[in-house]
Design a protein around this motif. Structure first.
Motif, PDB file in Angstrom:
ATOM      1  N   ALA A  86       0.861  -1.186   0.000  1.00 45.67           N
ATOM      2  CA  ALA A  86       0.000   0.000   0.000  1.00 45.67           C
ATOM      3  C   ALA A  86       0.898   1.237   0.000  1.00 45.67           C
ATOM      4  CB  ALA A  86      -0.906  -0.008   1.217  1.00 45.67           C
ATOM      5  N   SER A  87       0.643   2.162  -0.919  1.00 48.38           N
ATOM      6  CA  SER A  87       1.446   3.387  -0.972  1.00 48.38           C
ATOM      7  C   SER A  87       0.867   4.475  -0.078  1.00 48.38           C
ATOM      8  CB  SER A  87       1.568   3.892  -2.411  1.00 48.38           C
ATOM      9  OG  SER A  87       0.295   4.236  -2.932  1.00 48.38           O
ATOM     10  N   ARG A  88      -0.258   4.166   0.557  1.00 45.48           N
ATOM     11  CA  ARG A  88      -0.895   5.065   1.528  1.00 45.48           C
ATOM     12  C   ARG A  88      -1.765   4.196   2.430  1.00 45.48           C
ATOM     13  NH1 ARG A  88      -4.065   8.034  -3.169  1.00 45.48           N
ATOM     14  NH2 ARG A  88      -1.906   8.255  -3.615  1.00 45.48           N
ATOM     15  N   ALA A  89      -2.204   4.745   3.544  1.00 41.61           N
ATOM     16  CA  ALA A  89      -3.113   4.013   4.430  1.00 41.61           C
ATOM     17  C   ALA A  89      -4.453   3.846   3.710  1.00 41.61           C
ATOM     18  CB  ALA A  89      -3.295   4.765   5.742  1.00 41.61           C
ATOM     19  N   LEU A  90      -5.062   2.675   3.861  1.00 42.30           N
ATOM     20  CA  LEU A  90      -6.361   2.396   3.247  1.00 42.30           C
ATOM     21  C   LEU A  90      -7.394   2.245   4.344  1.00 42.30           C
ATOM     22  CD1 LEU A  90      -5.114  -0.251   0.645  1.00 42.30           C
ATOM     23  CD2 LEU A  90      -5.444   2.200   0.286  1.00 42.30           C
ATOM     24  N   ALA A  91      -8.524   2.932   4.183  1.00 44.77           N
ATOM     25  CA  ALA A  91      -9.545   2.957   5.232  1.00 44.77           C
ATOM     26  C   ALA A  91     -10.904   2.561   4.678  1.00 44.77           C
ATOM     27  CB  ALA A  91      -9.622   4.350   5.850  1.00 44.77           C
ATOM     28  N   ILE A  92     -11.706   1.992   5.543  1.00 44.88           N
ATOM     29  CA  ILE A  92     -13.114   1.706   5.252  1.00 44.88           C
ATOM     30  C   ILE A  92     -13.920   2.410   6.329  1.00 44.88           C
ATOM     31  CG2 ILE A  92     -14.901  -0.073   5.109  1.00 44.88           C
ATOM     32  CD1 ILE A  92     -12.730  -2.034   4.176  1.00 44.88           C
ATOM     33  N   GLY A  93     -14.806   3.324   5.909  1.00 44.85           N
ATOM     34  CA  GLY A  93     -15.628   4.063   6.869  1.00 44.85           C
ATOM     35  C   GLY A  93     -14.805   4.857   7.865  1.00 44.85           C
TER      36      GLY A  93
END
Length: 155
Positions: free
Chosen positions: A93-100
């Motif tokens: 991941a090149s950045r943080a990935l978020a759900i909601g």
């Protein structure tokens, strides 16, 4: 059976990876023969099992002539966006990935490509299985290659 879409000499682009089904000599079954996006020239058109058109396409850059089904080809002049990653490629991941609003994959988290999604209106995305057990659909710009030695954490 319909008439061939492509004639002898037509420039075509492969839209799916072609792997050795056991009929290409000198390479293991399953080995990648030609990567999607490659451009070749139709050398011959024949049939398989009397109802499937098979195009013999010469891919000059790879130095190979490969049999391709019609649905695997488009005219070379049609628009094409190359994808950076393929099935099983290691990525991070090149950045943080978020759900909601909740981060479920941190920047630098390692994963592998499970599926390439090409026909989306907003560009190429991937199903990525991350090493924390999560599988997410991720846009290409949110991924980076995973270099040997594990996750690369940015500063």
């Amino acid at each position: 059976m319909s008439l061939p879409r492509f004639d002898y000499g037509a420039q075509v682009r492969l839209i799916r990876n072609v792997r050795n089904d056991g009929t290409y000599p000198g390479m293991e079954t399953g080995a990648l023969l030609i990567r999607r996006g490659a451009v070749g020239c139709v050398y011959d058109v024949g049939t398989y099992l009397q109802d499937q058109l098979i195009y013999r396409v010469h891919f000059l850059d790879a130095g190979r002539t490969v049999g391709c089904r019609e649905e695997e080809l488009i005219p070379a002049a049609e628009p094409w966006i190359a994808n950076l990653y393929e099935f099983r490629d290691p990525v991070q991941a090149s950045r943080a990935l978020a759900i909601g609003g909740e981060v479920v994959v941190s920047k630098g988290q390692a994963g592998s490509i499970e599926k390439v999604l090409r026909d989306l209106p907003h560009g190429i995305e991937y199903h990525v299985y991350f090493d924390n057990g999560r599988t997410l659909q991720v846009p290409e710009h949110s991924l980076a290659p995973l270099l040997s030695g594990g996750p690369q954490h940015g500063h």
